[in-house]
Motif scaffolding. Structure first.
Motif, PDB file in Angstrom:
ATOM      1  N   LEU A 152       1.145   2.031  -3.584  1.00 39.65           N
ATOM      2  CA  LEU A 152       0.576   2.070  -4.092  1.00 39.65           C
ATOM      3  C   LEU A 152      -0.181   3.797  -4.225  1.00 39.65           C
ATOM      4  O   LEU A 152      -0.705   4.305  -5.048  1.00 39.65           O
ATOM      5  CB  LEU A 152      -0.772   0.998  -3.708  1.00 39.65           C
ATOM      6  CG  LEU A 152      -2.109   1.204  -4.413  1.00 39.65           C
ATOM      7  CD1 LEU A 152      -1.817   1.623  -6.383  1.00 39.65           C
ATOM      8  CD2 LEU A 152      -3.258  -0.432  -4.252  1.00 39.65           C
ATOM      9  N   GLN A 203      -5.761  -3.317  -2.793  1.00 37.91           N
ATOM     10  CA  GLN A 203      -4.690  -3.420  -4.220  1.00 37.91           C
ATOM     11  C   GLN A 203      -5.141  -3.750  -5.479  1.00 37.91           C
ATOM     12  O   GLN A 203      -4.047  -3.529  -5.875  1.00 37.91           O
ATOM     13  CB  GLN A 203      -4.605  -4.773  -3.012  1.00 37.91           C
ATOM     14  CG  GLN A 203      -3.537  -4.410  -2.439  1.00 37.91           C
ATOM     15  CD  GLN A 203      -2.534  -3.943  -1.912  1.00 37.91           C
ATOM     16  OE1 GLN A 203      -1.361  -4.289  -2.427  1.00 37.91           O
ATOM     17  NE2 GLN A 203      -2.157  -3.038  -1.459  1.00 37.91           N
ATOM     18  N   ASP A 232       0.863  -1.314  -0.060  1.00 29.34           N
ATOM     19  CA  ASP A 232       0.293  -0.075  -0.059  1.00 29.34           C
ATOM     20  C   ASP A 232       0.735   1.496   0.220  1.00 29.34           C
ATOM     21  O   ASP A 232       0.563   2.134  -0.592  1.00 29.34           O
ATOM     22  CB  ASP A 232      -1.001  -0.272   0.788  1.00 29.34           C
ATOM     23  CG  ASP A 232      -0.585  -0.177   2.950  1.00 29.34           C
ATOM     24  OD1 ASP A 232       0.417  -0.734   2.648  1.00 29.34           O
ATOM     25  OD2 ASP A 232      -1.563   0.686   3.469  1.00 29.34           O
ATOM     26  N   TYR A 259      -1.072  -8.709  -5.222  1.00 28.42           N
ATOM     27  CA  TYR A 259      -0.236  -7.863  -5.369  1.00 28.42           C
ATOM     28  C   TYR A 259       0.812  -9.350  -6.043  1.00 28.42           C
ATOM     29  O   TYR A 259       0.641 -10.506  -6.079  1.00 28.42           O
ATOM     30  CB  TYR A 259       0.451  -7.794  -4.320  1.00 28.42           C
ATOM     31  CG  TYR A 259       2.100  -6.101  -5.288  1.00 28.42           C
ATOM     32  CD1 TYR A 259       1.742  -5.538  -5.353  1.00 28.42           C
ATOM     33  CD2 TYR A 259       3.007  -7.445  -4.683  1.00 28.42           C
ATOM     34  CE1 TYR A 259       3.378  -4.981  -6.247  1.00 28.42           C
ATOM     35  CE2 TYR A 259       4.402  -7.190  -5.519  1.00 28.42           C
ATOM     36  CZ  TYR A 259       4.585  -5.785  -6.028  1.00 28.42           C
ATOM     37  OH  TYR A 259       5.166  -5.335  -6.725  1.00 28.42           O
ATOM     38  N   ARG A 291      -3.898  -1.705  -8.592  1.00 23.28           N
ATOM     39  CA  ARG A 291      -2.259  -1.479  -9.249  1.00 23.28           C
ATOM     40  C   ARG A 291      -2.993  -2.323 -10.340  1.00 23.28           C
ATOM     41  O   ARG A 291      -3.056  -3.251 -10.821  1.00 23.28           O
ATOM     42  CB  ARG A 291      -1.522  -2.222  -8.484  1.00 23.28           C
ATOM     43  CG  ARG A 291       0.130  -2.537  -8.733  1.00 23.28           C
ATOM     44  CD  ARG A 291       0.813  -0.770  -8.603  1.00 23.28           C
ATOM     45  NE  ARG A 291       1.926  -0.503  -8.813  1.00 23.28           N
ATOM     46  CZ  ARG A 291       2.720  -1.373  -8.750  1.00 23.28           C
ATOM     47  NH1 ARG A 291       2.976  -1.491  -7.575  1.00 23.28           N
ATOM     48  NH2 ARG A 291       3.865  -0.755  -9.443  1.00 23.28           N
ATOM     49  N   GLN A 326      -0.664   6.463  -6.617  1.00 23.18           N
ATOM     50  CA  GLN A 326      -1.861   6.878  -7.451  1.00 23.18           C
ATOM     51  C   GLN A 326      -1.898   8.378  -7.106  1.00 23.18           C
ATOM     52  O   GLN A 326      -1.965   9.517  -7.552  1.00 23.18           O
ATOM     53  CB  GLN A 326      -2.886   6.529  -6.135  1.00 23.18           C
ATOM     54  CG  GLN A 326      -3.675   5.065  -6.495  1.00 23.18           C
ATOM     55  CD  GLN A 326      -4.305   4.377  -7.082  1.00 23.18           C
ATOM     56  OE1 GLN A 326      -3.469   4.158  -8.339  1.00 23.18           O
ATOM     57  NE2 GLN A 326      -5.173   5.316  -7.108  1.00 23.18           N
TER      58      GLN A 326
END
Length: 432
Positions: free
Chosen positions: A113, A228, A110, A317, A231, A117
């Motif tokens: 990610l 998740q 995270d 992931y 991604r 983002q």
């Protein structure tokens, strides 16, 4: 240093392969990982997982890193696997146990990610700003040249009278449509995944809404599993937006390459914008628009490349996602460079006047001859045949005096309506 290091050495060849280009590409993410880490530290303090004093130390250290990034002195050396390990190492080296606590209730999943983002969300805003600037340039050119007629082409044959005003405004309007794809990409990027951990949340009493507000996300990616799954999804939506706008710019560039040639000679680039030939001294090549066309055509392959990289993966992931940075980040920068060069070159474009006075374009007025006959009562099919026969037997005389009235035509471009679309976008979009 690796934030997953358990004291077991990894083979150097394996390490080199798995790290790949992360040290280089993570520089795109550095400022956003600092931003997310600041929110993480504040949230940990609010949840009682670190002390106020430790949070103050972390905020100080993260501010120091932000200053390094601003000054251009921040680097990721070979001692570090990625930007995330570099930042944590810096905080630990300078602030001891406080630095060791920054990763509490956070996984590298995270963490990475969230930085991505934030980066993609910021990128869509920057790309939209440049695009809107280009739209304004096109509308200004349309206004300036609204009375300059040009032949419109279908099948690479002169077809009907058009105008530069109509041509410029067409691309302005289509770039606005392309911005709708960037709006969609921004919406997907505007989801906060921080706190989803490795995809299954955390038993710590973290406050995900707090980090969402602090980082400026419009939405929280609620499900930890779903977070998740962003991604790959966010990268693909950005790639589709890039491909859509690249297609428009490639088409515009191809038009200008044709229009700049001696056969058409509709436009002229300043000599300073062209290149020459090593053996033909008369050549003034429009290389800038040829390269824009080529680069934009290459950008249109991005969605398919990303789909091939991620299309057969289940939820959760997977290390496959690492190569998405290699596929996407540099083309994103290249696209901003393309927008910059178009913004630089387009205002300098010179328009050739009185193009339709050339006898070779007399035939583009055949429809106006037909319309003139229709207005005297001749049925369309009869008028069509009469004008067609006149063209064939050489008796055709073009009717060059014509006036269009409907919205979006040669003499009624509708520029105010397109400007109203721009205004609505600026008012209603989260990209502005």
């Amino acid at each position: 240093m690796k934030i997953w290091d358990k004291g077991i050495a990894v083979d150097k060849k394996i390490e080199q392969f798995t790290v790949g280009r992360d040290r280089e590409l993570d520089m795109y993410l550095a400022q956003f990982d600092v931003q997310a880490s600041r929110a993480q530290a504040n949230m940990l303090a609010g949840a009682g997982l670190i002390s106020a004093a430790e949070n103050q130390q972390l905020q100080q250290g993260l501010q120091e890193l932000a200053a390094q990034l601003e000054a251009g002195t921040f680097t990721i050396g070979e001692d570090f696997e990625d930007v995330h390990s570099k930042i944590e190492s810096y905080l630990t080296e300078h602030y001891g146990d406080a630095g060791k606590k920054i990763h509490t209730a956070r996984s590298r999943n995270d963490q990475v990610l969230t930085a991505i983002q934030l980066f993609l969300k910021d990128y869509t805003r920057r790309a939209a700003a440049k695009t809107l600037e280009l739209v304004e340039v096109l509308l200004q050119k349309a206004e300036t040249h609204k009375t300059d007629l040009m032949p419109g082409y279908t099948h690479f044959q002169a077809a009907m009278p058009s105008s530069f005003g109509l041509w410029f405004s067409a691309y302005a309007e289509h770039l606005l449509l392309d911005l709708a794809l960037f709006e969609a990409a921004h919406t997907v990027a505007d989801q906060n995944p921080l706190g989803s951990g490795a995809g299954f949340g955390s038993s710590f009493p973290i406050d995900r809404l707090q980090t969402t507000r602090e980082m400026g996300f419009g939405n929280l990616a609620v499900s930890s599993v779903g977070a998740q799954m962003l991604r790959g999804k966010t990268e693909k939506t950005v790639a589709f937006a890039l491909a859509g706008m690249a297609a428009t710019l490639a088409k515009m560039s191809y038009d200008l390459v044709l229009y700049n040639g001696q056969d058409m000679a509709f436009v002229e680039l300043p000599k300073e914008f062209t290149t020459g030939s090593s053996i033909m001294p008369h050549k003034k090549n429009p290389d800038v628009f040829e390269l824009i066309r080529a680069r934009c055509n290459a950008l249109q392959a991005l969605p398919n490349t990303l789909i091939l990289a991620t299309g057969n993966l289940p939820s959760g992931y997977h290390r496959d996602f690492q190569i998405l940075k290699e596929i996407l980040f540099e083309p994103m920068t290249q696209f901003l460079d393309i927008l910059d060069i178009v913004l630089f070159a387009l205002p300098q474009l010179r328009i050739k006047p009185d193009l339709l006075n050339q006898p070779k374009y007399d035939a583009v007025f055949t429809v106006e001859n037909i319309n003139q006959l229709i207005q005297t009562g001749t049925p369309f099919r009869t008028a069509y045949k009469q004008v067609g026969l006149a063209v064939e037997d050489g008796s055709y005389v073009p009717h060059k005096e014509f006036q269009t009235t409907h919205l979006g035509s040669v003499h009624n471009l509708g520029l105010e309506e397109i400007r109203a679309k721009v205004a609505r976008f600026r008012t209603g979009s989260r990209l502005t």
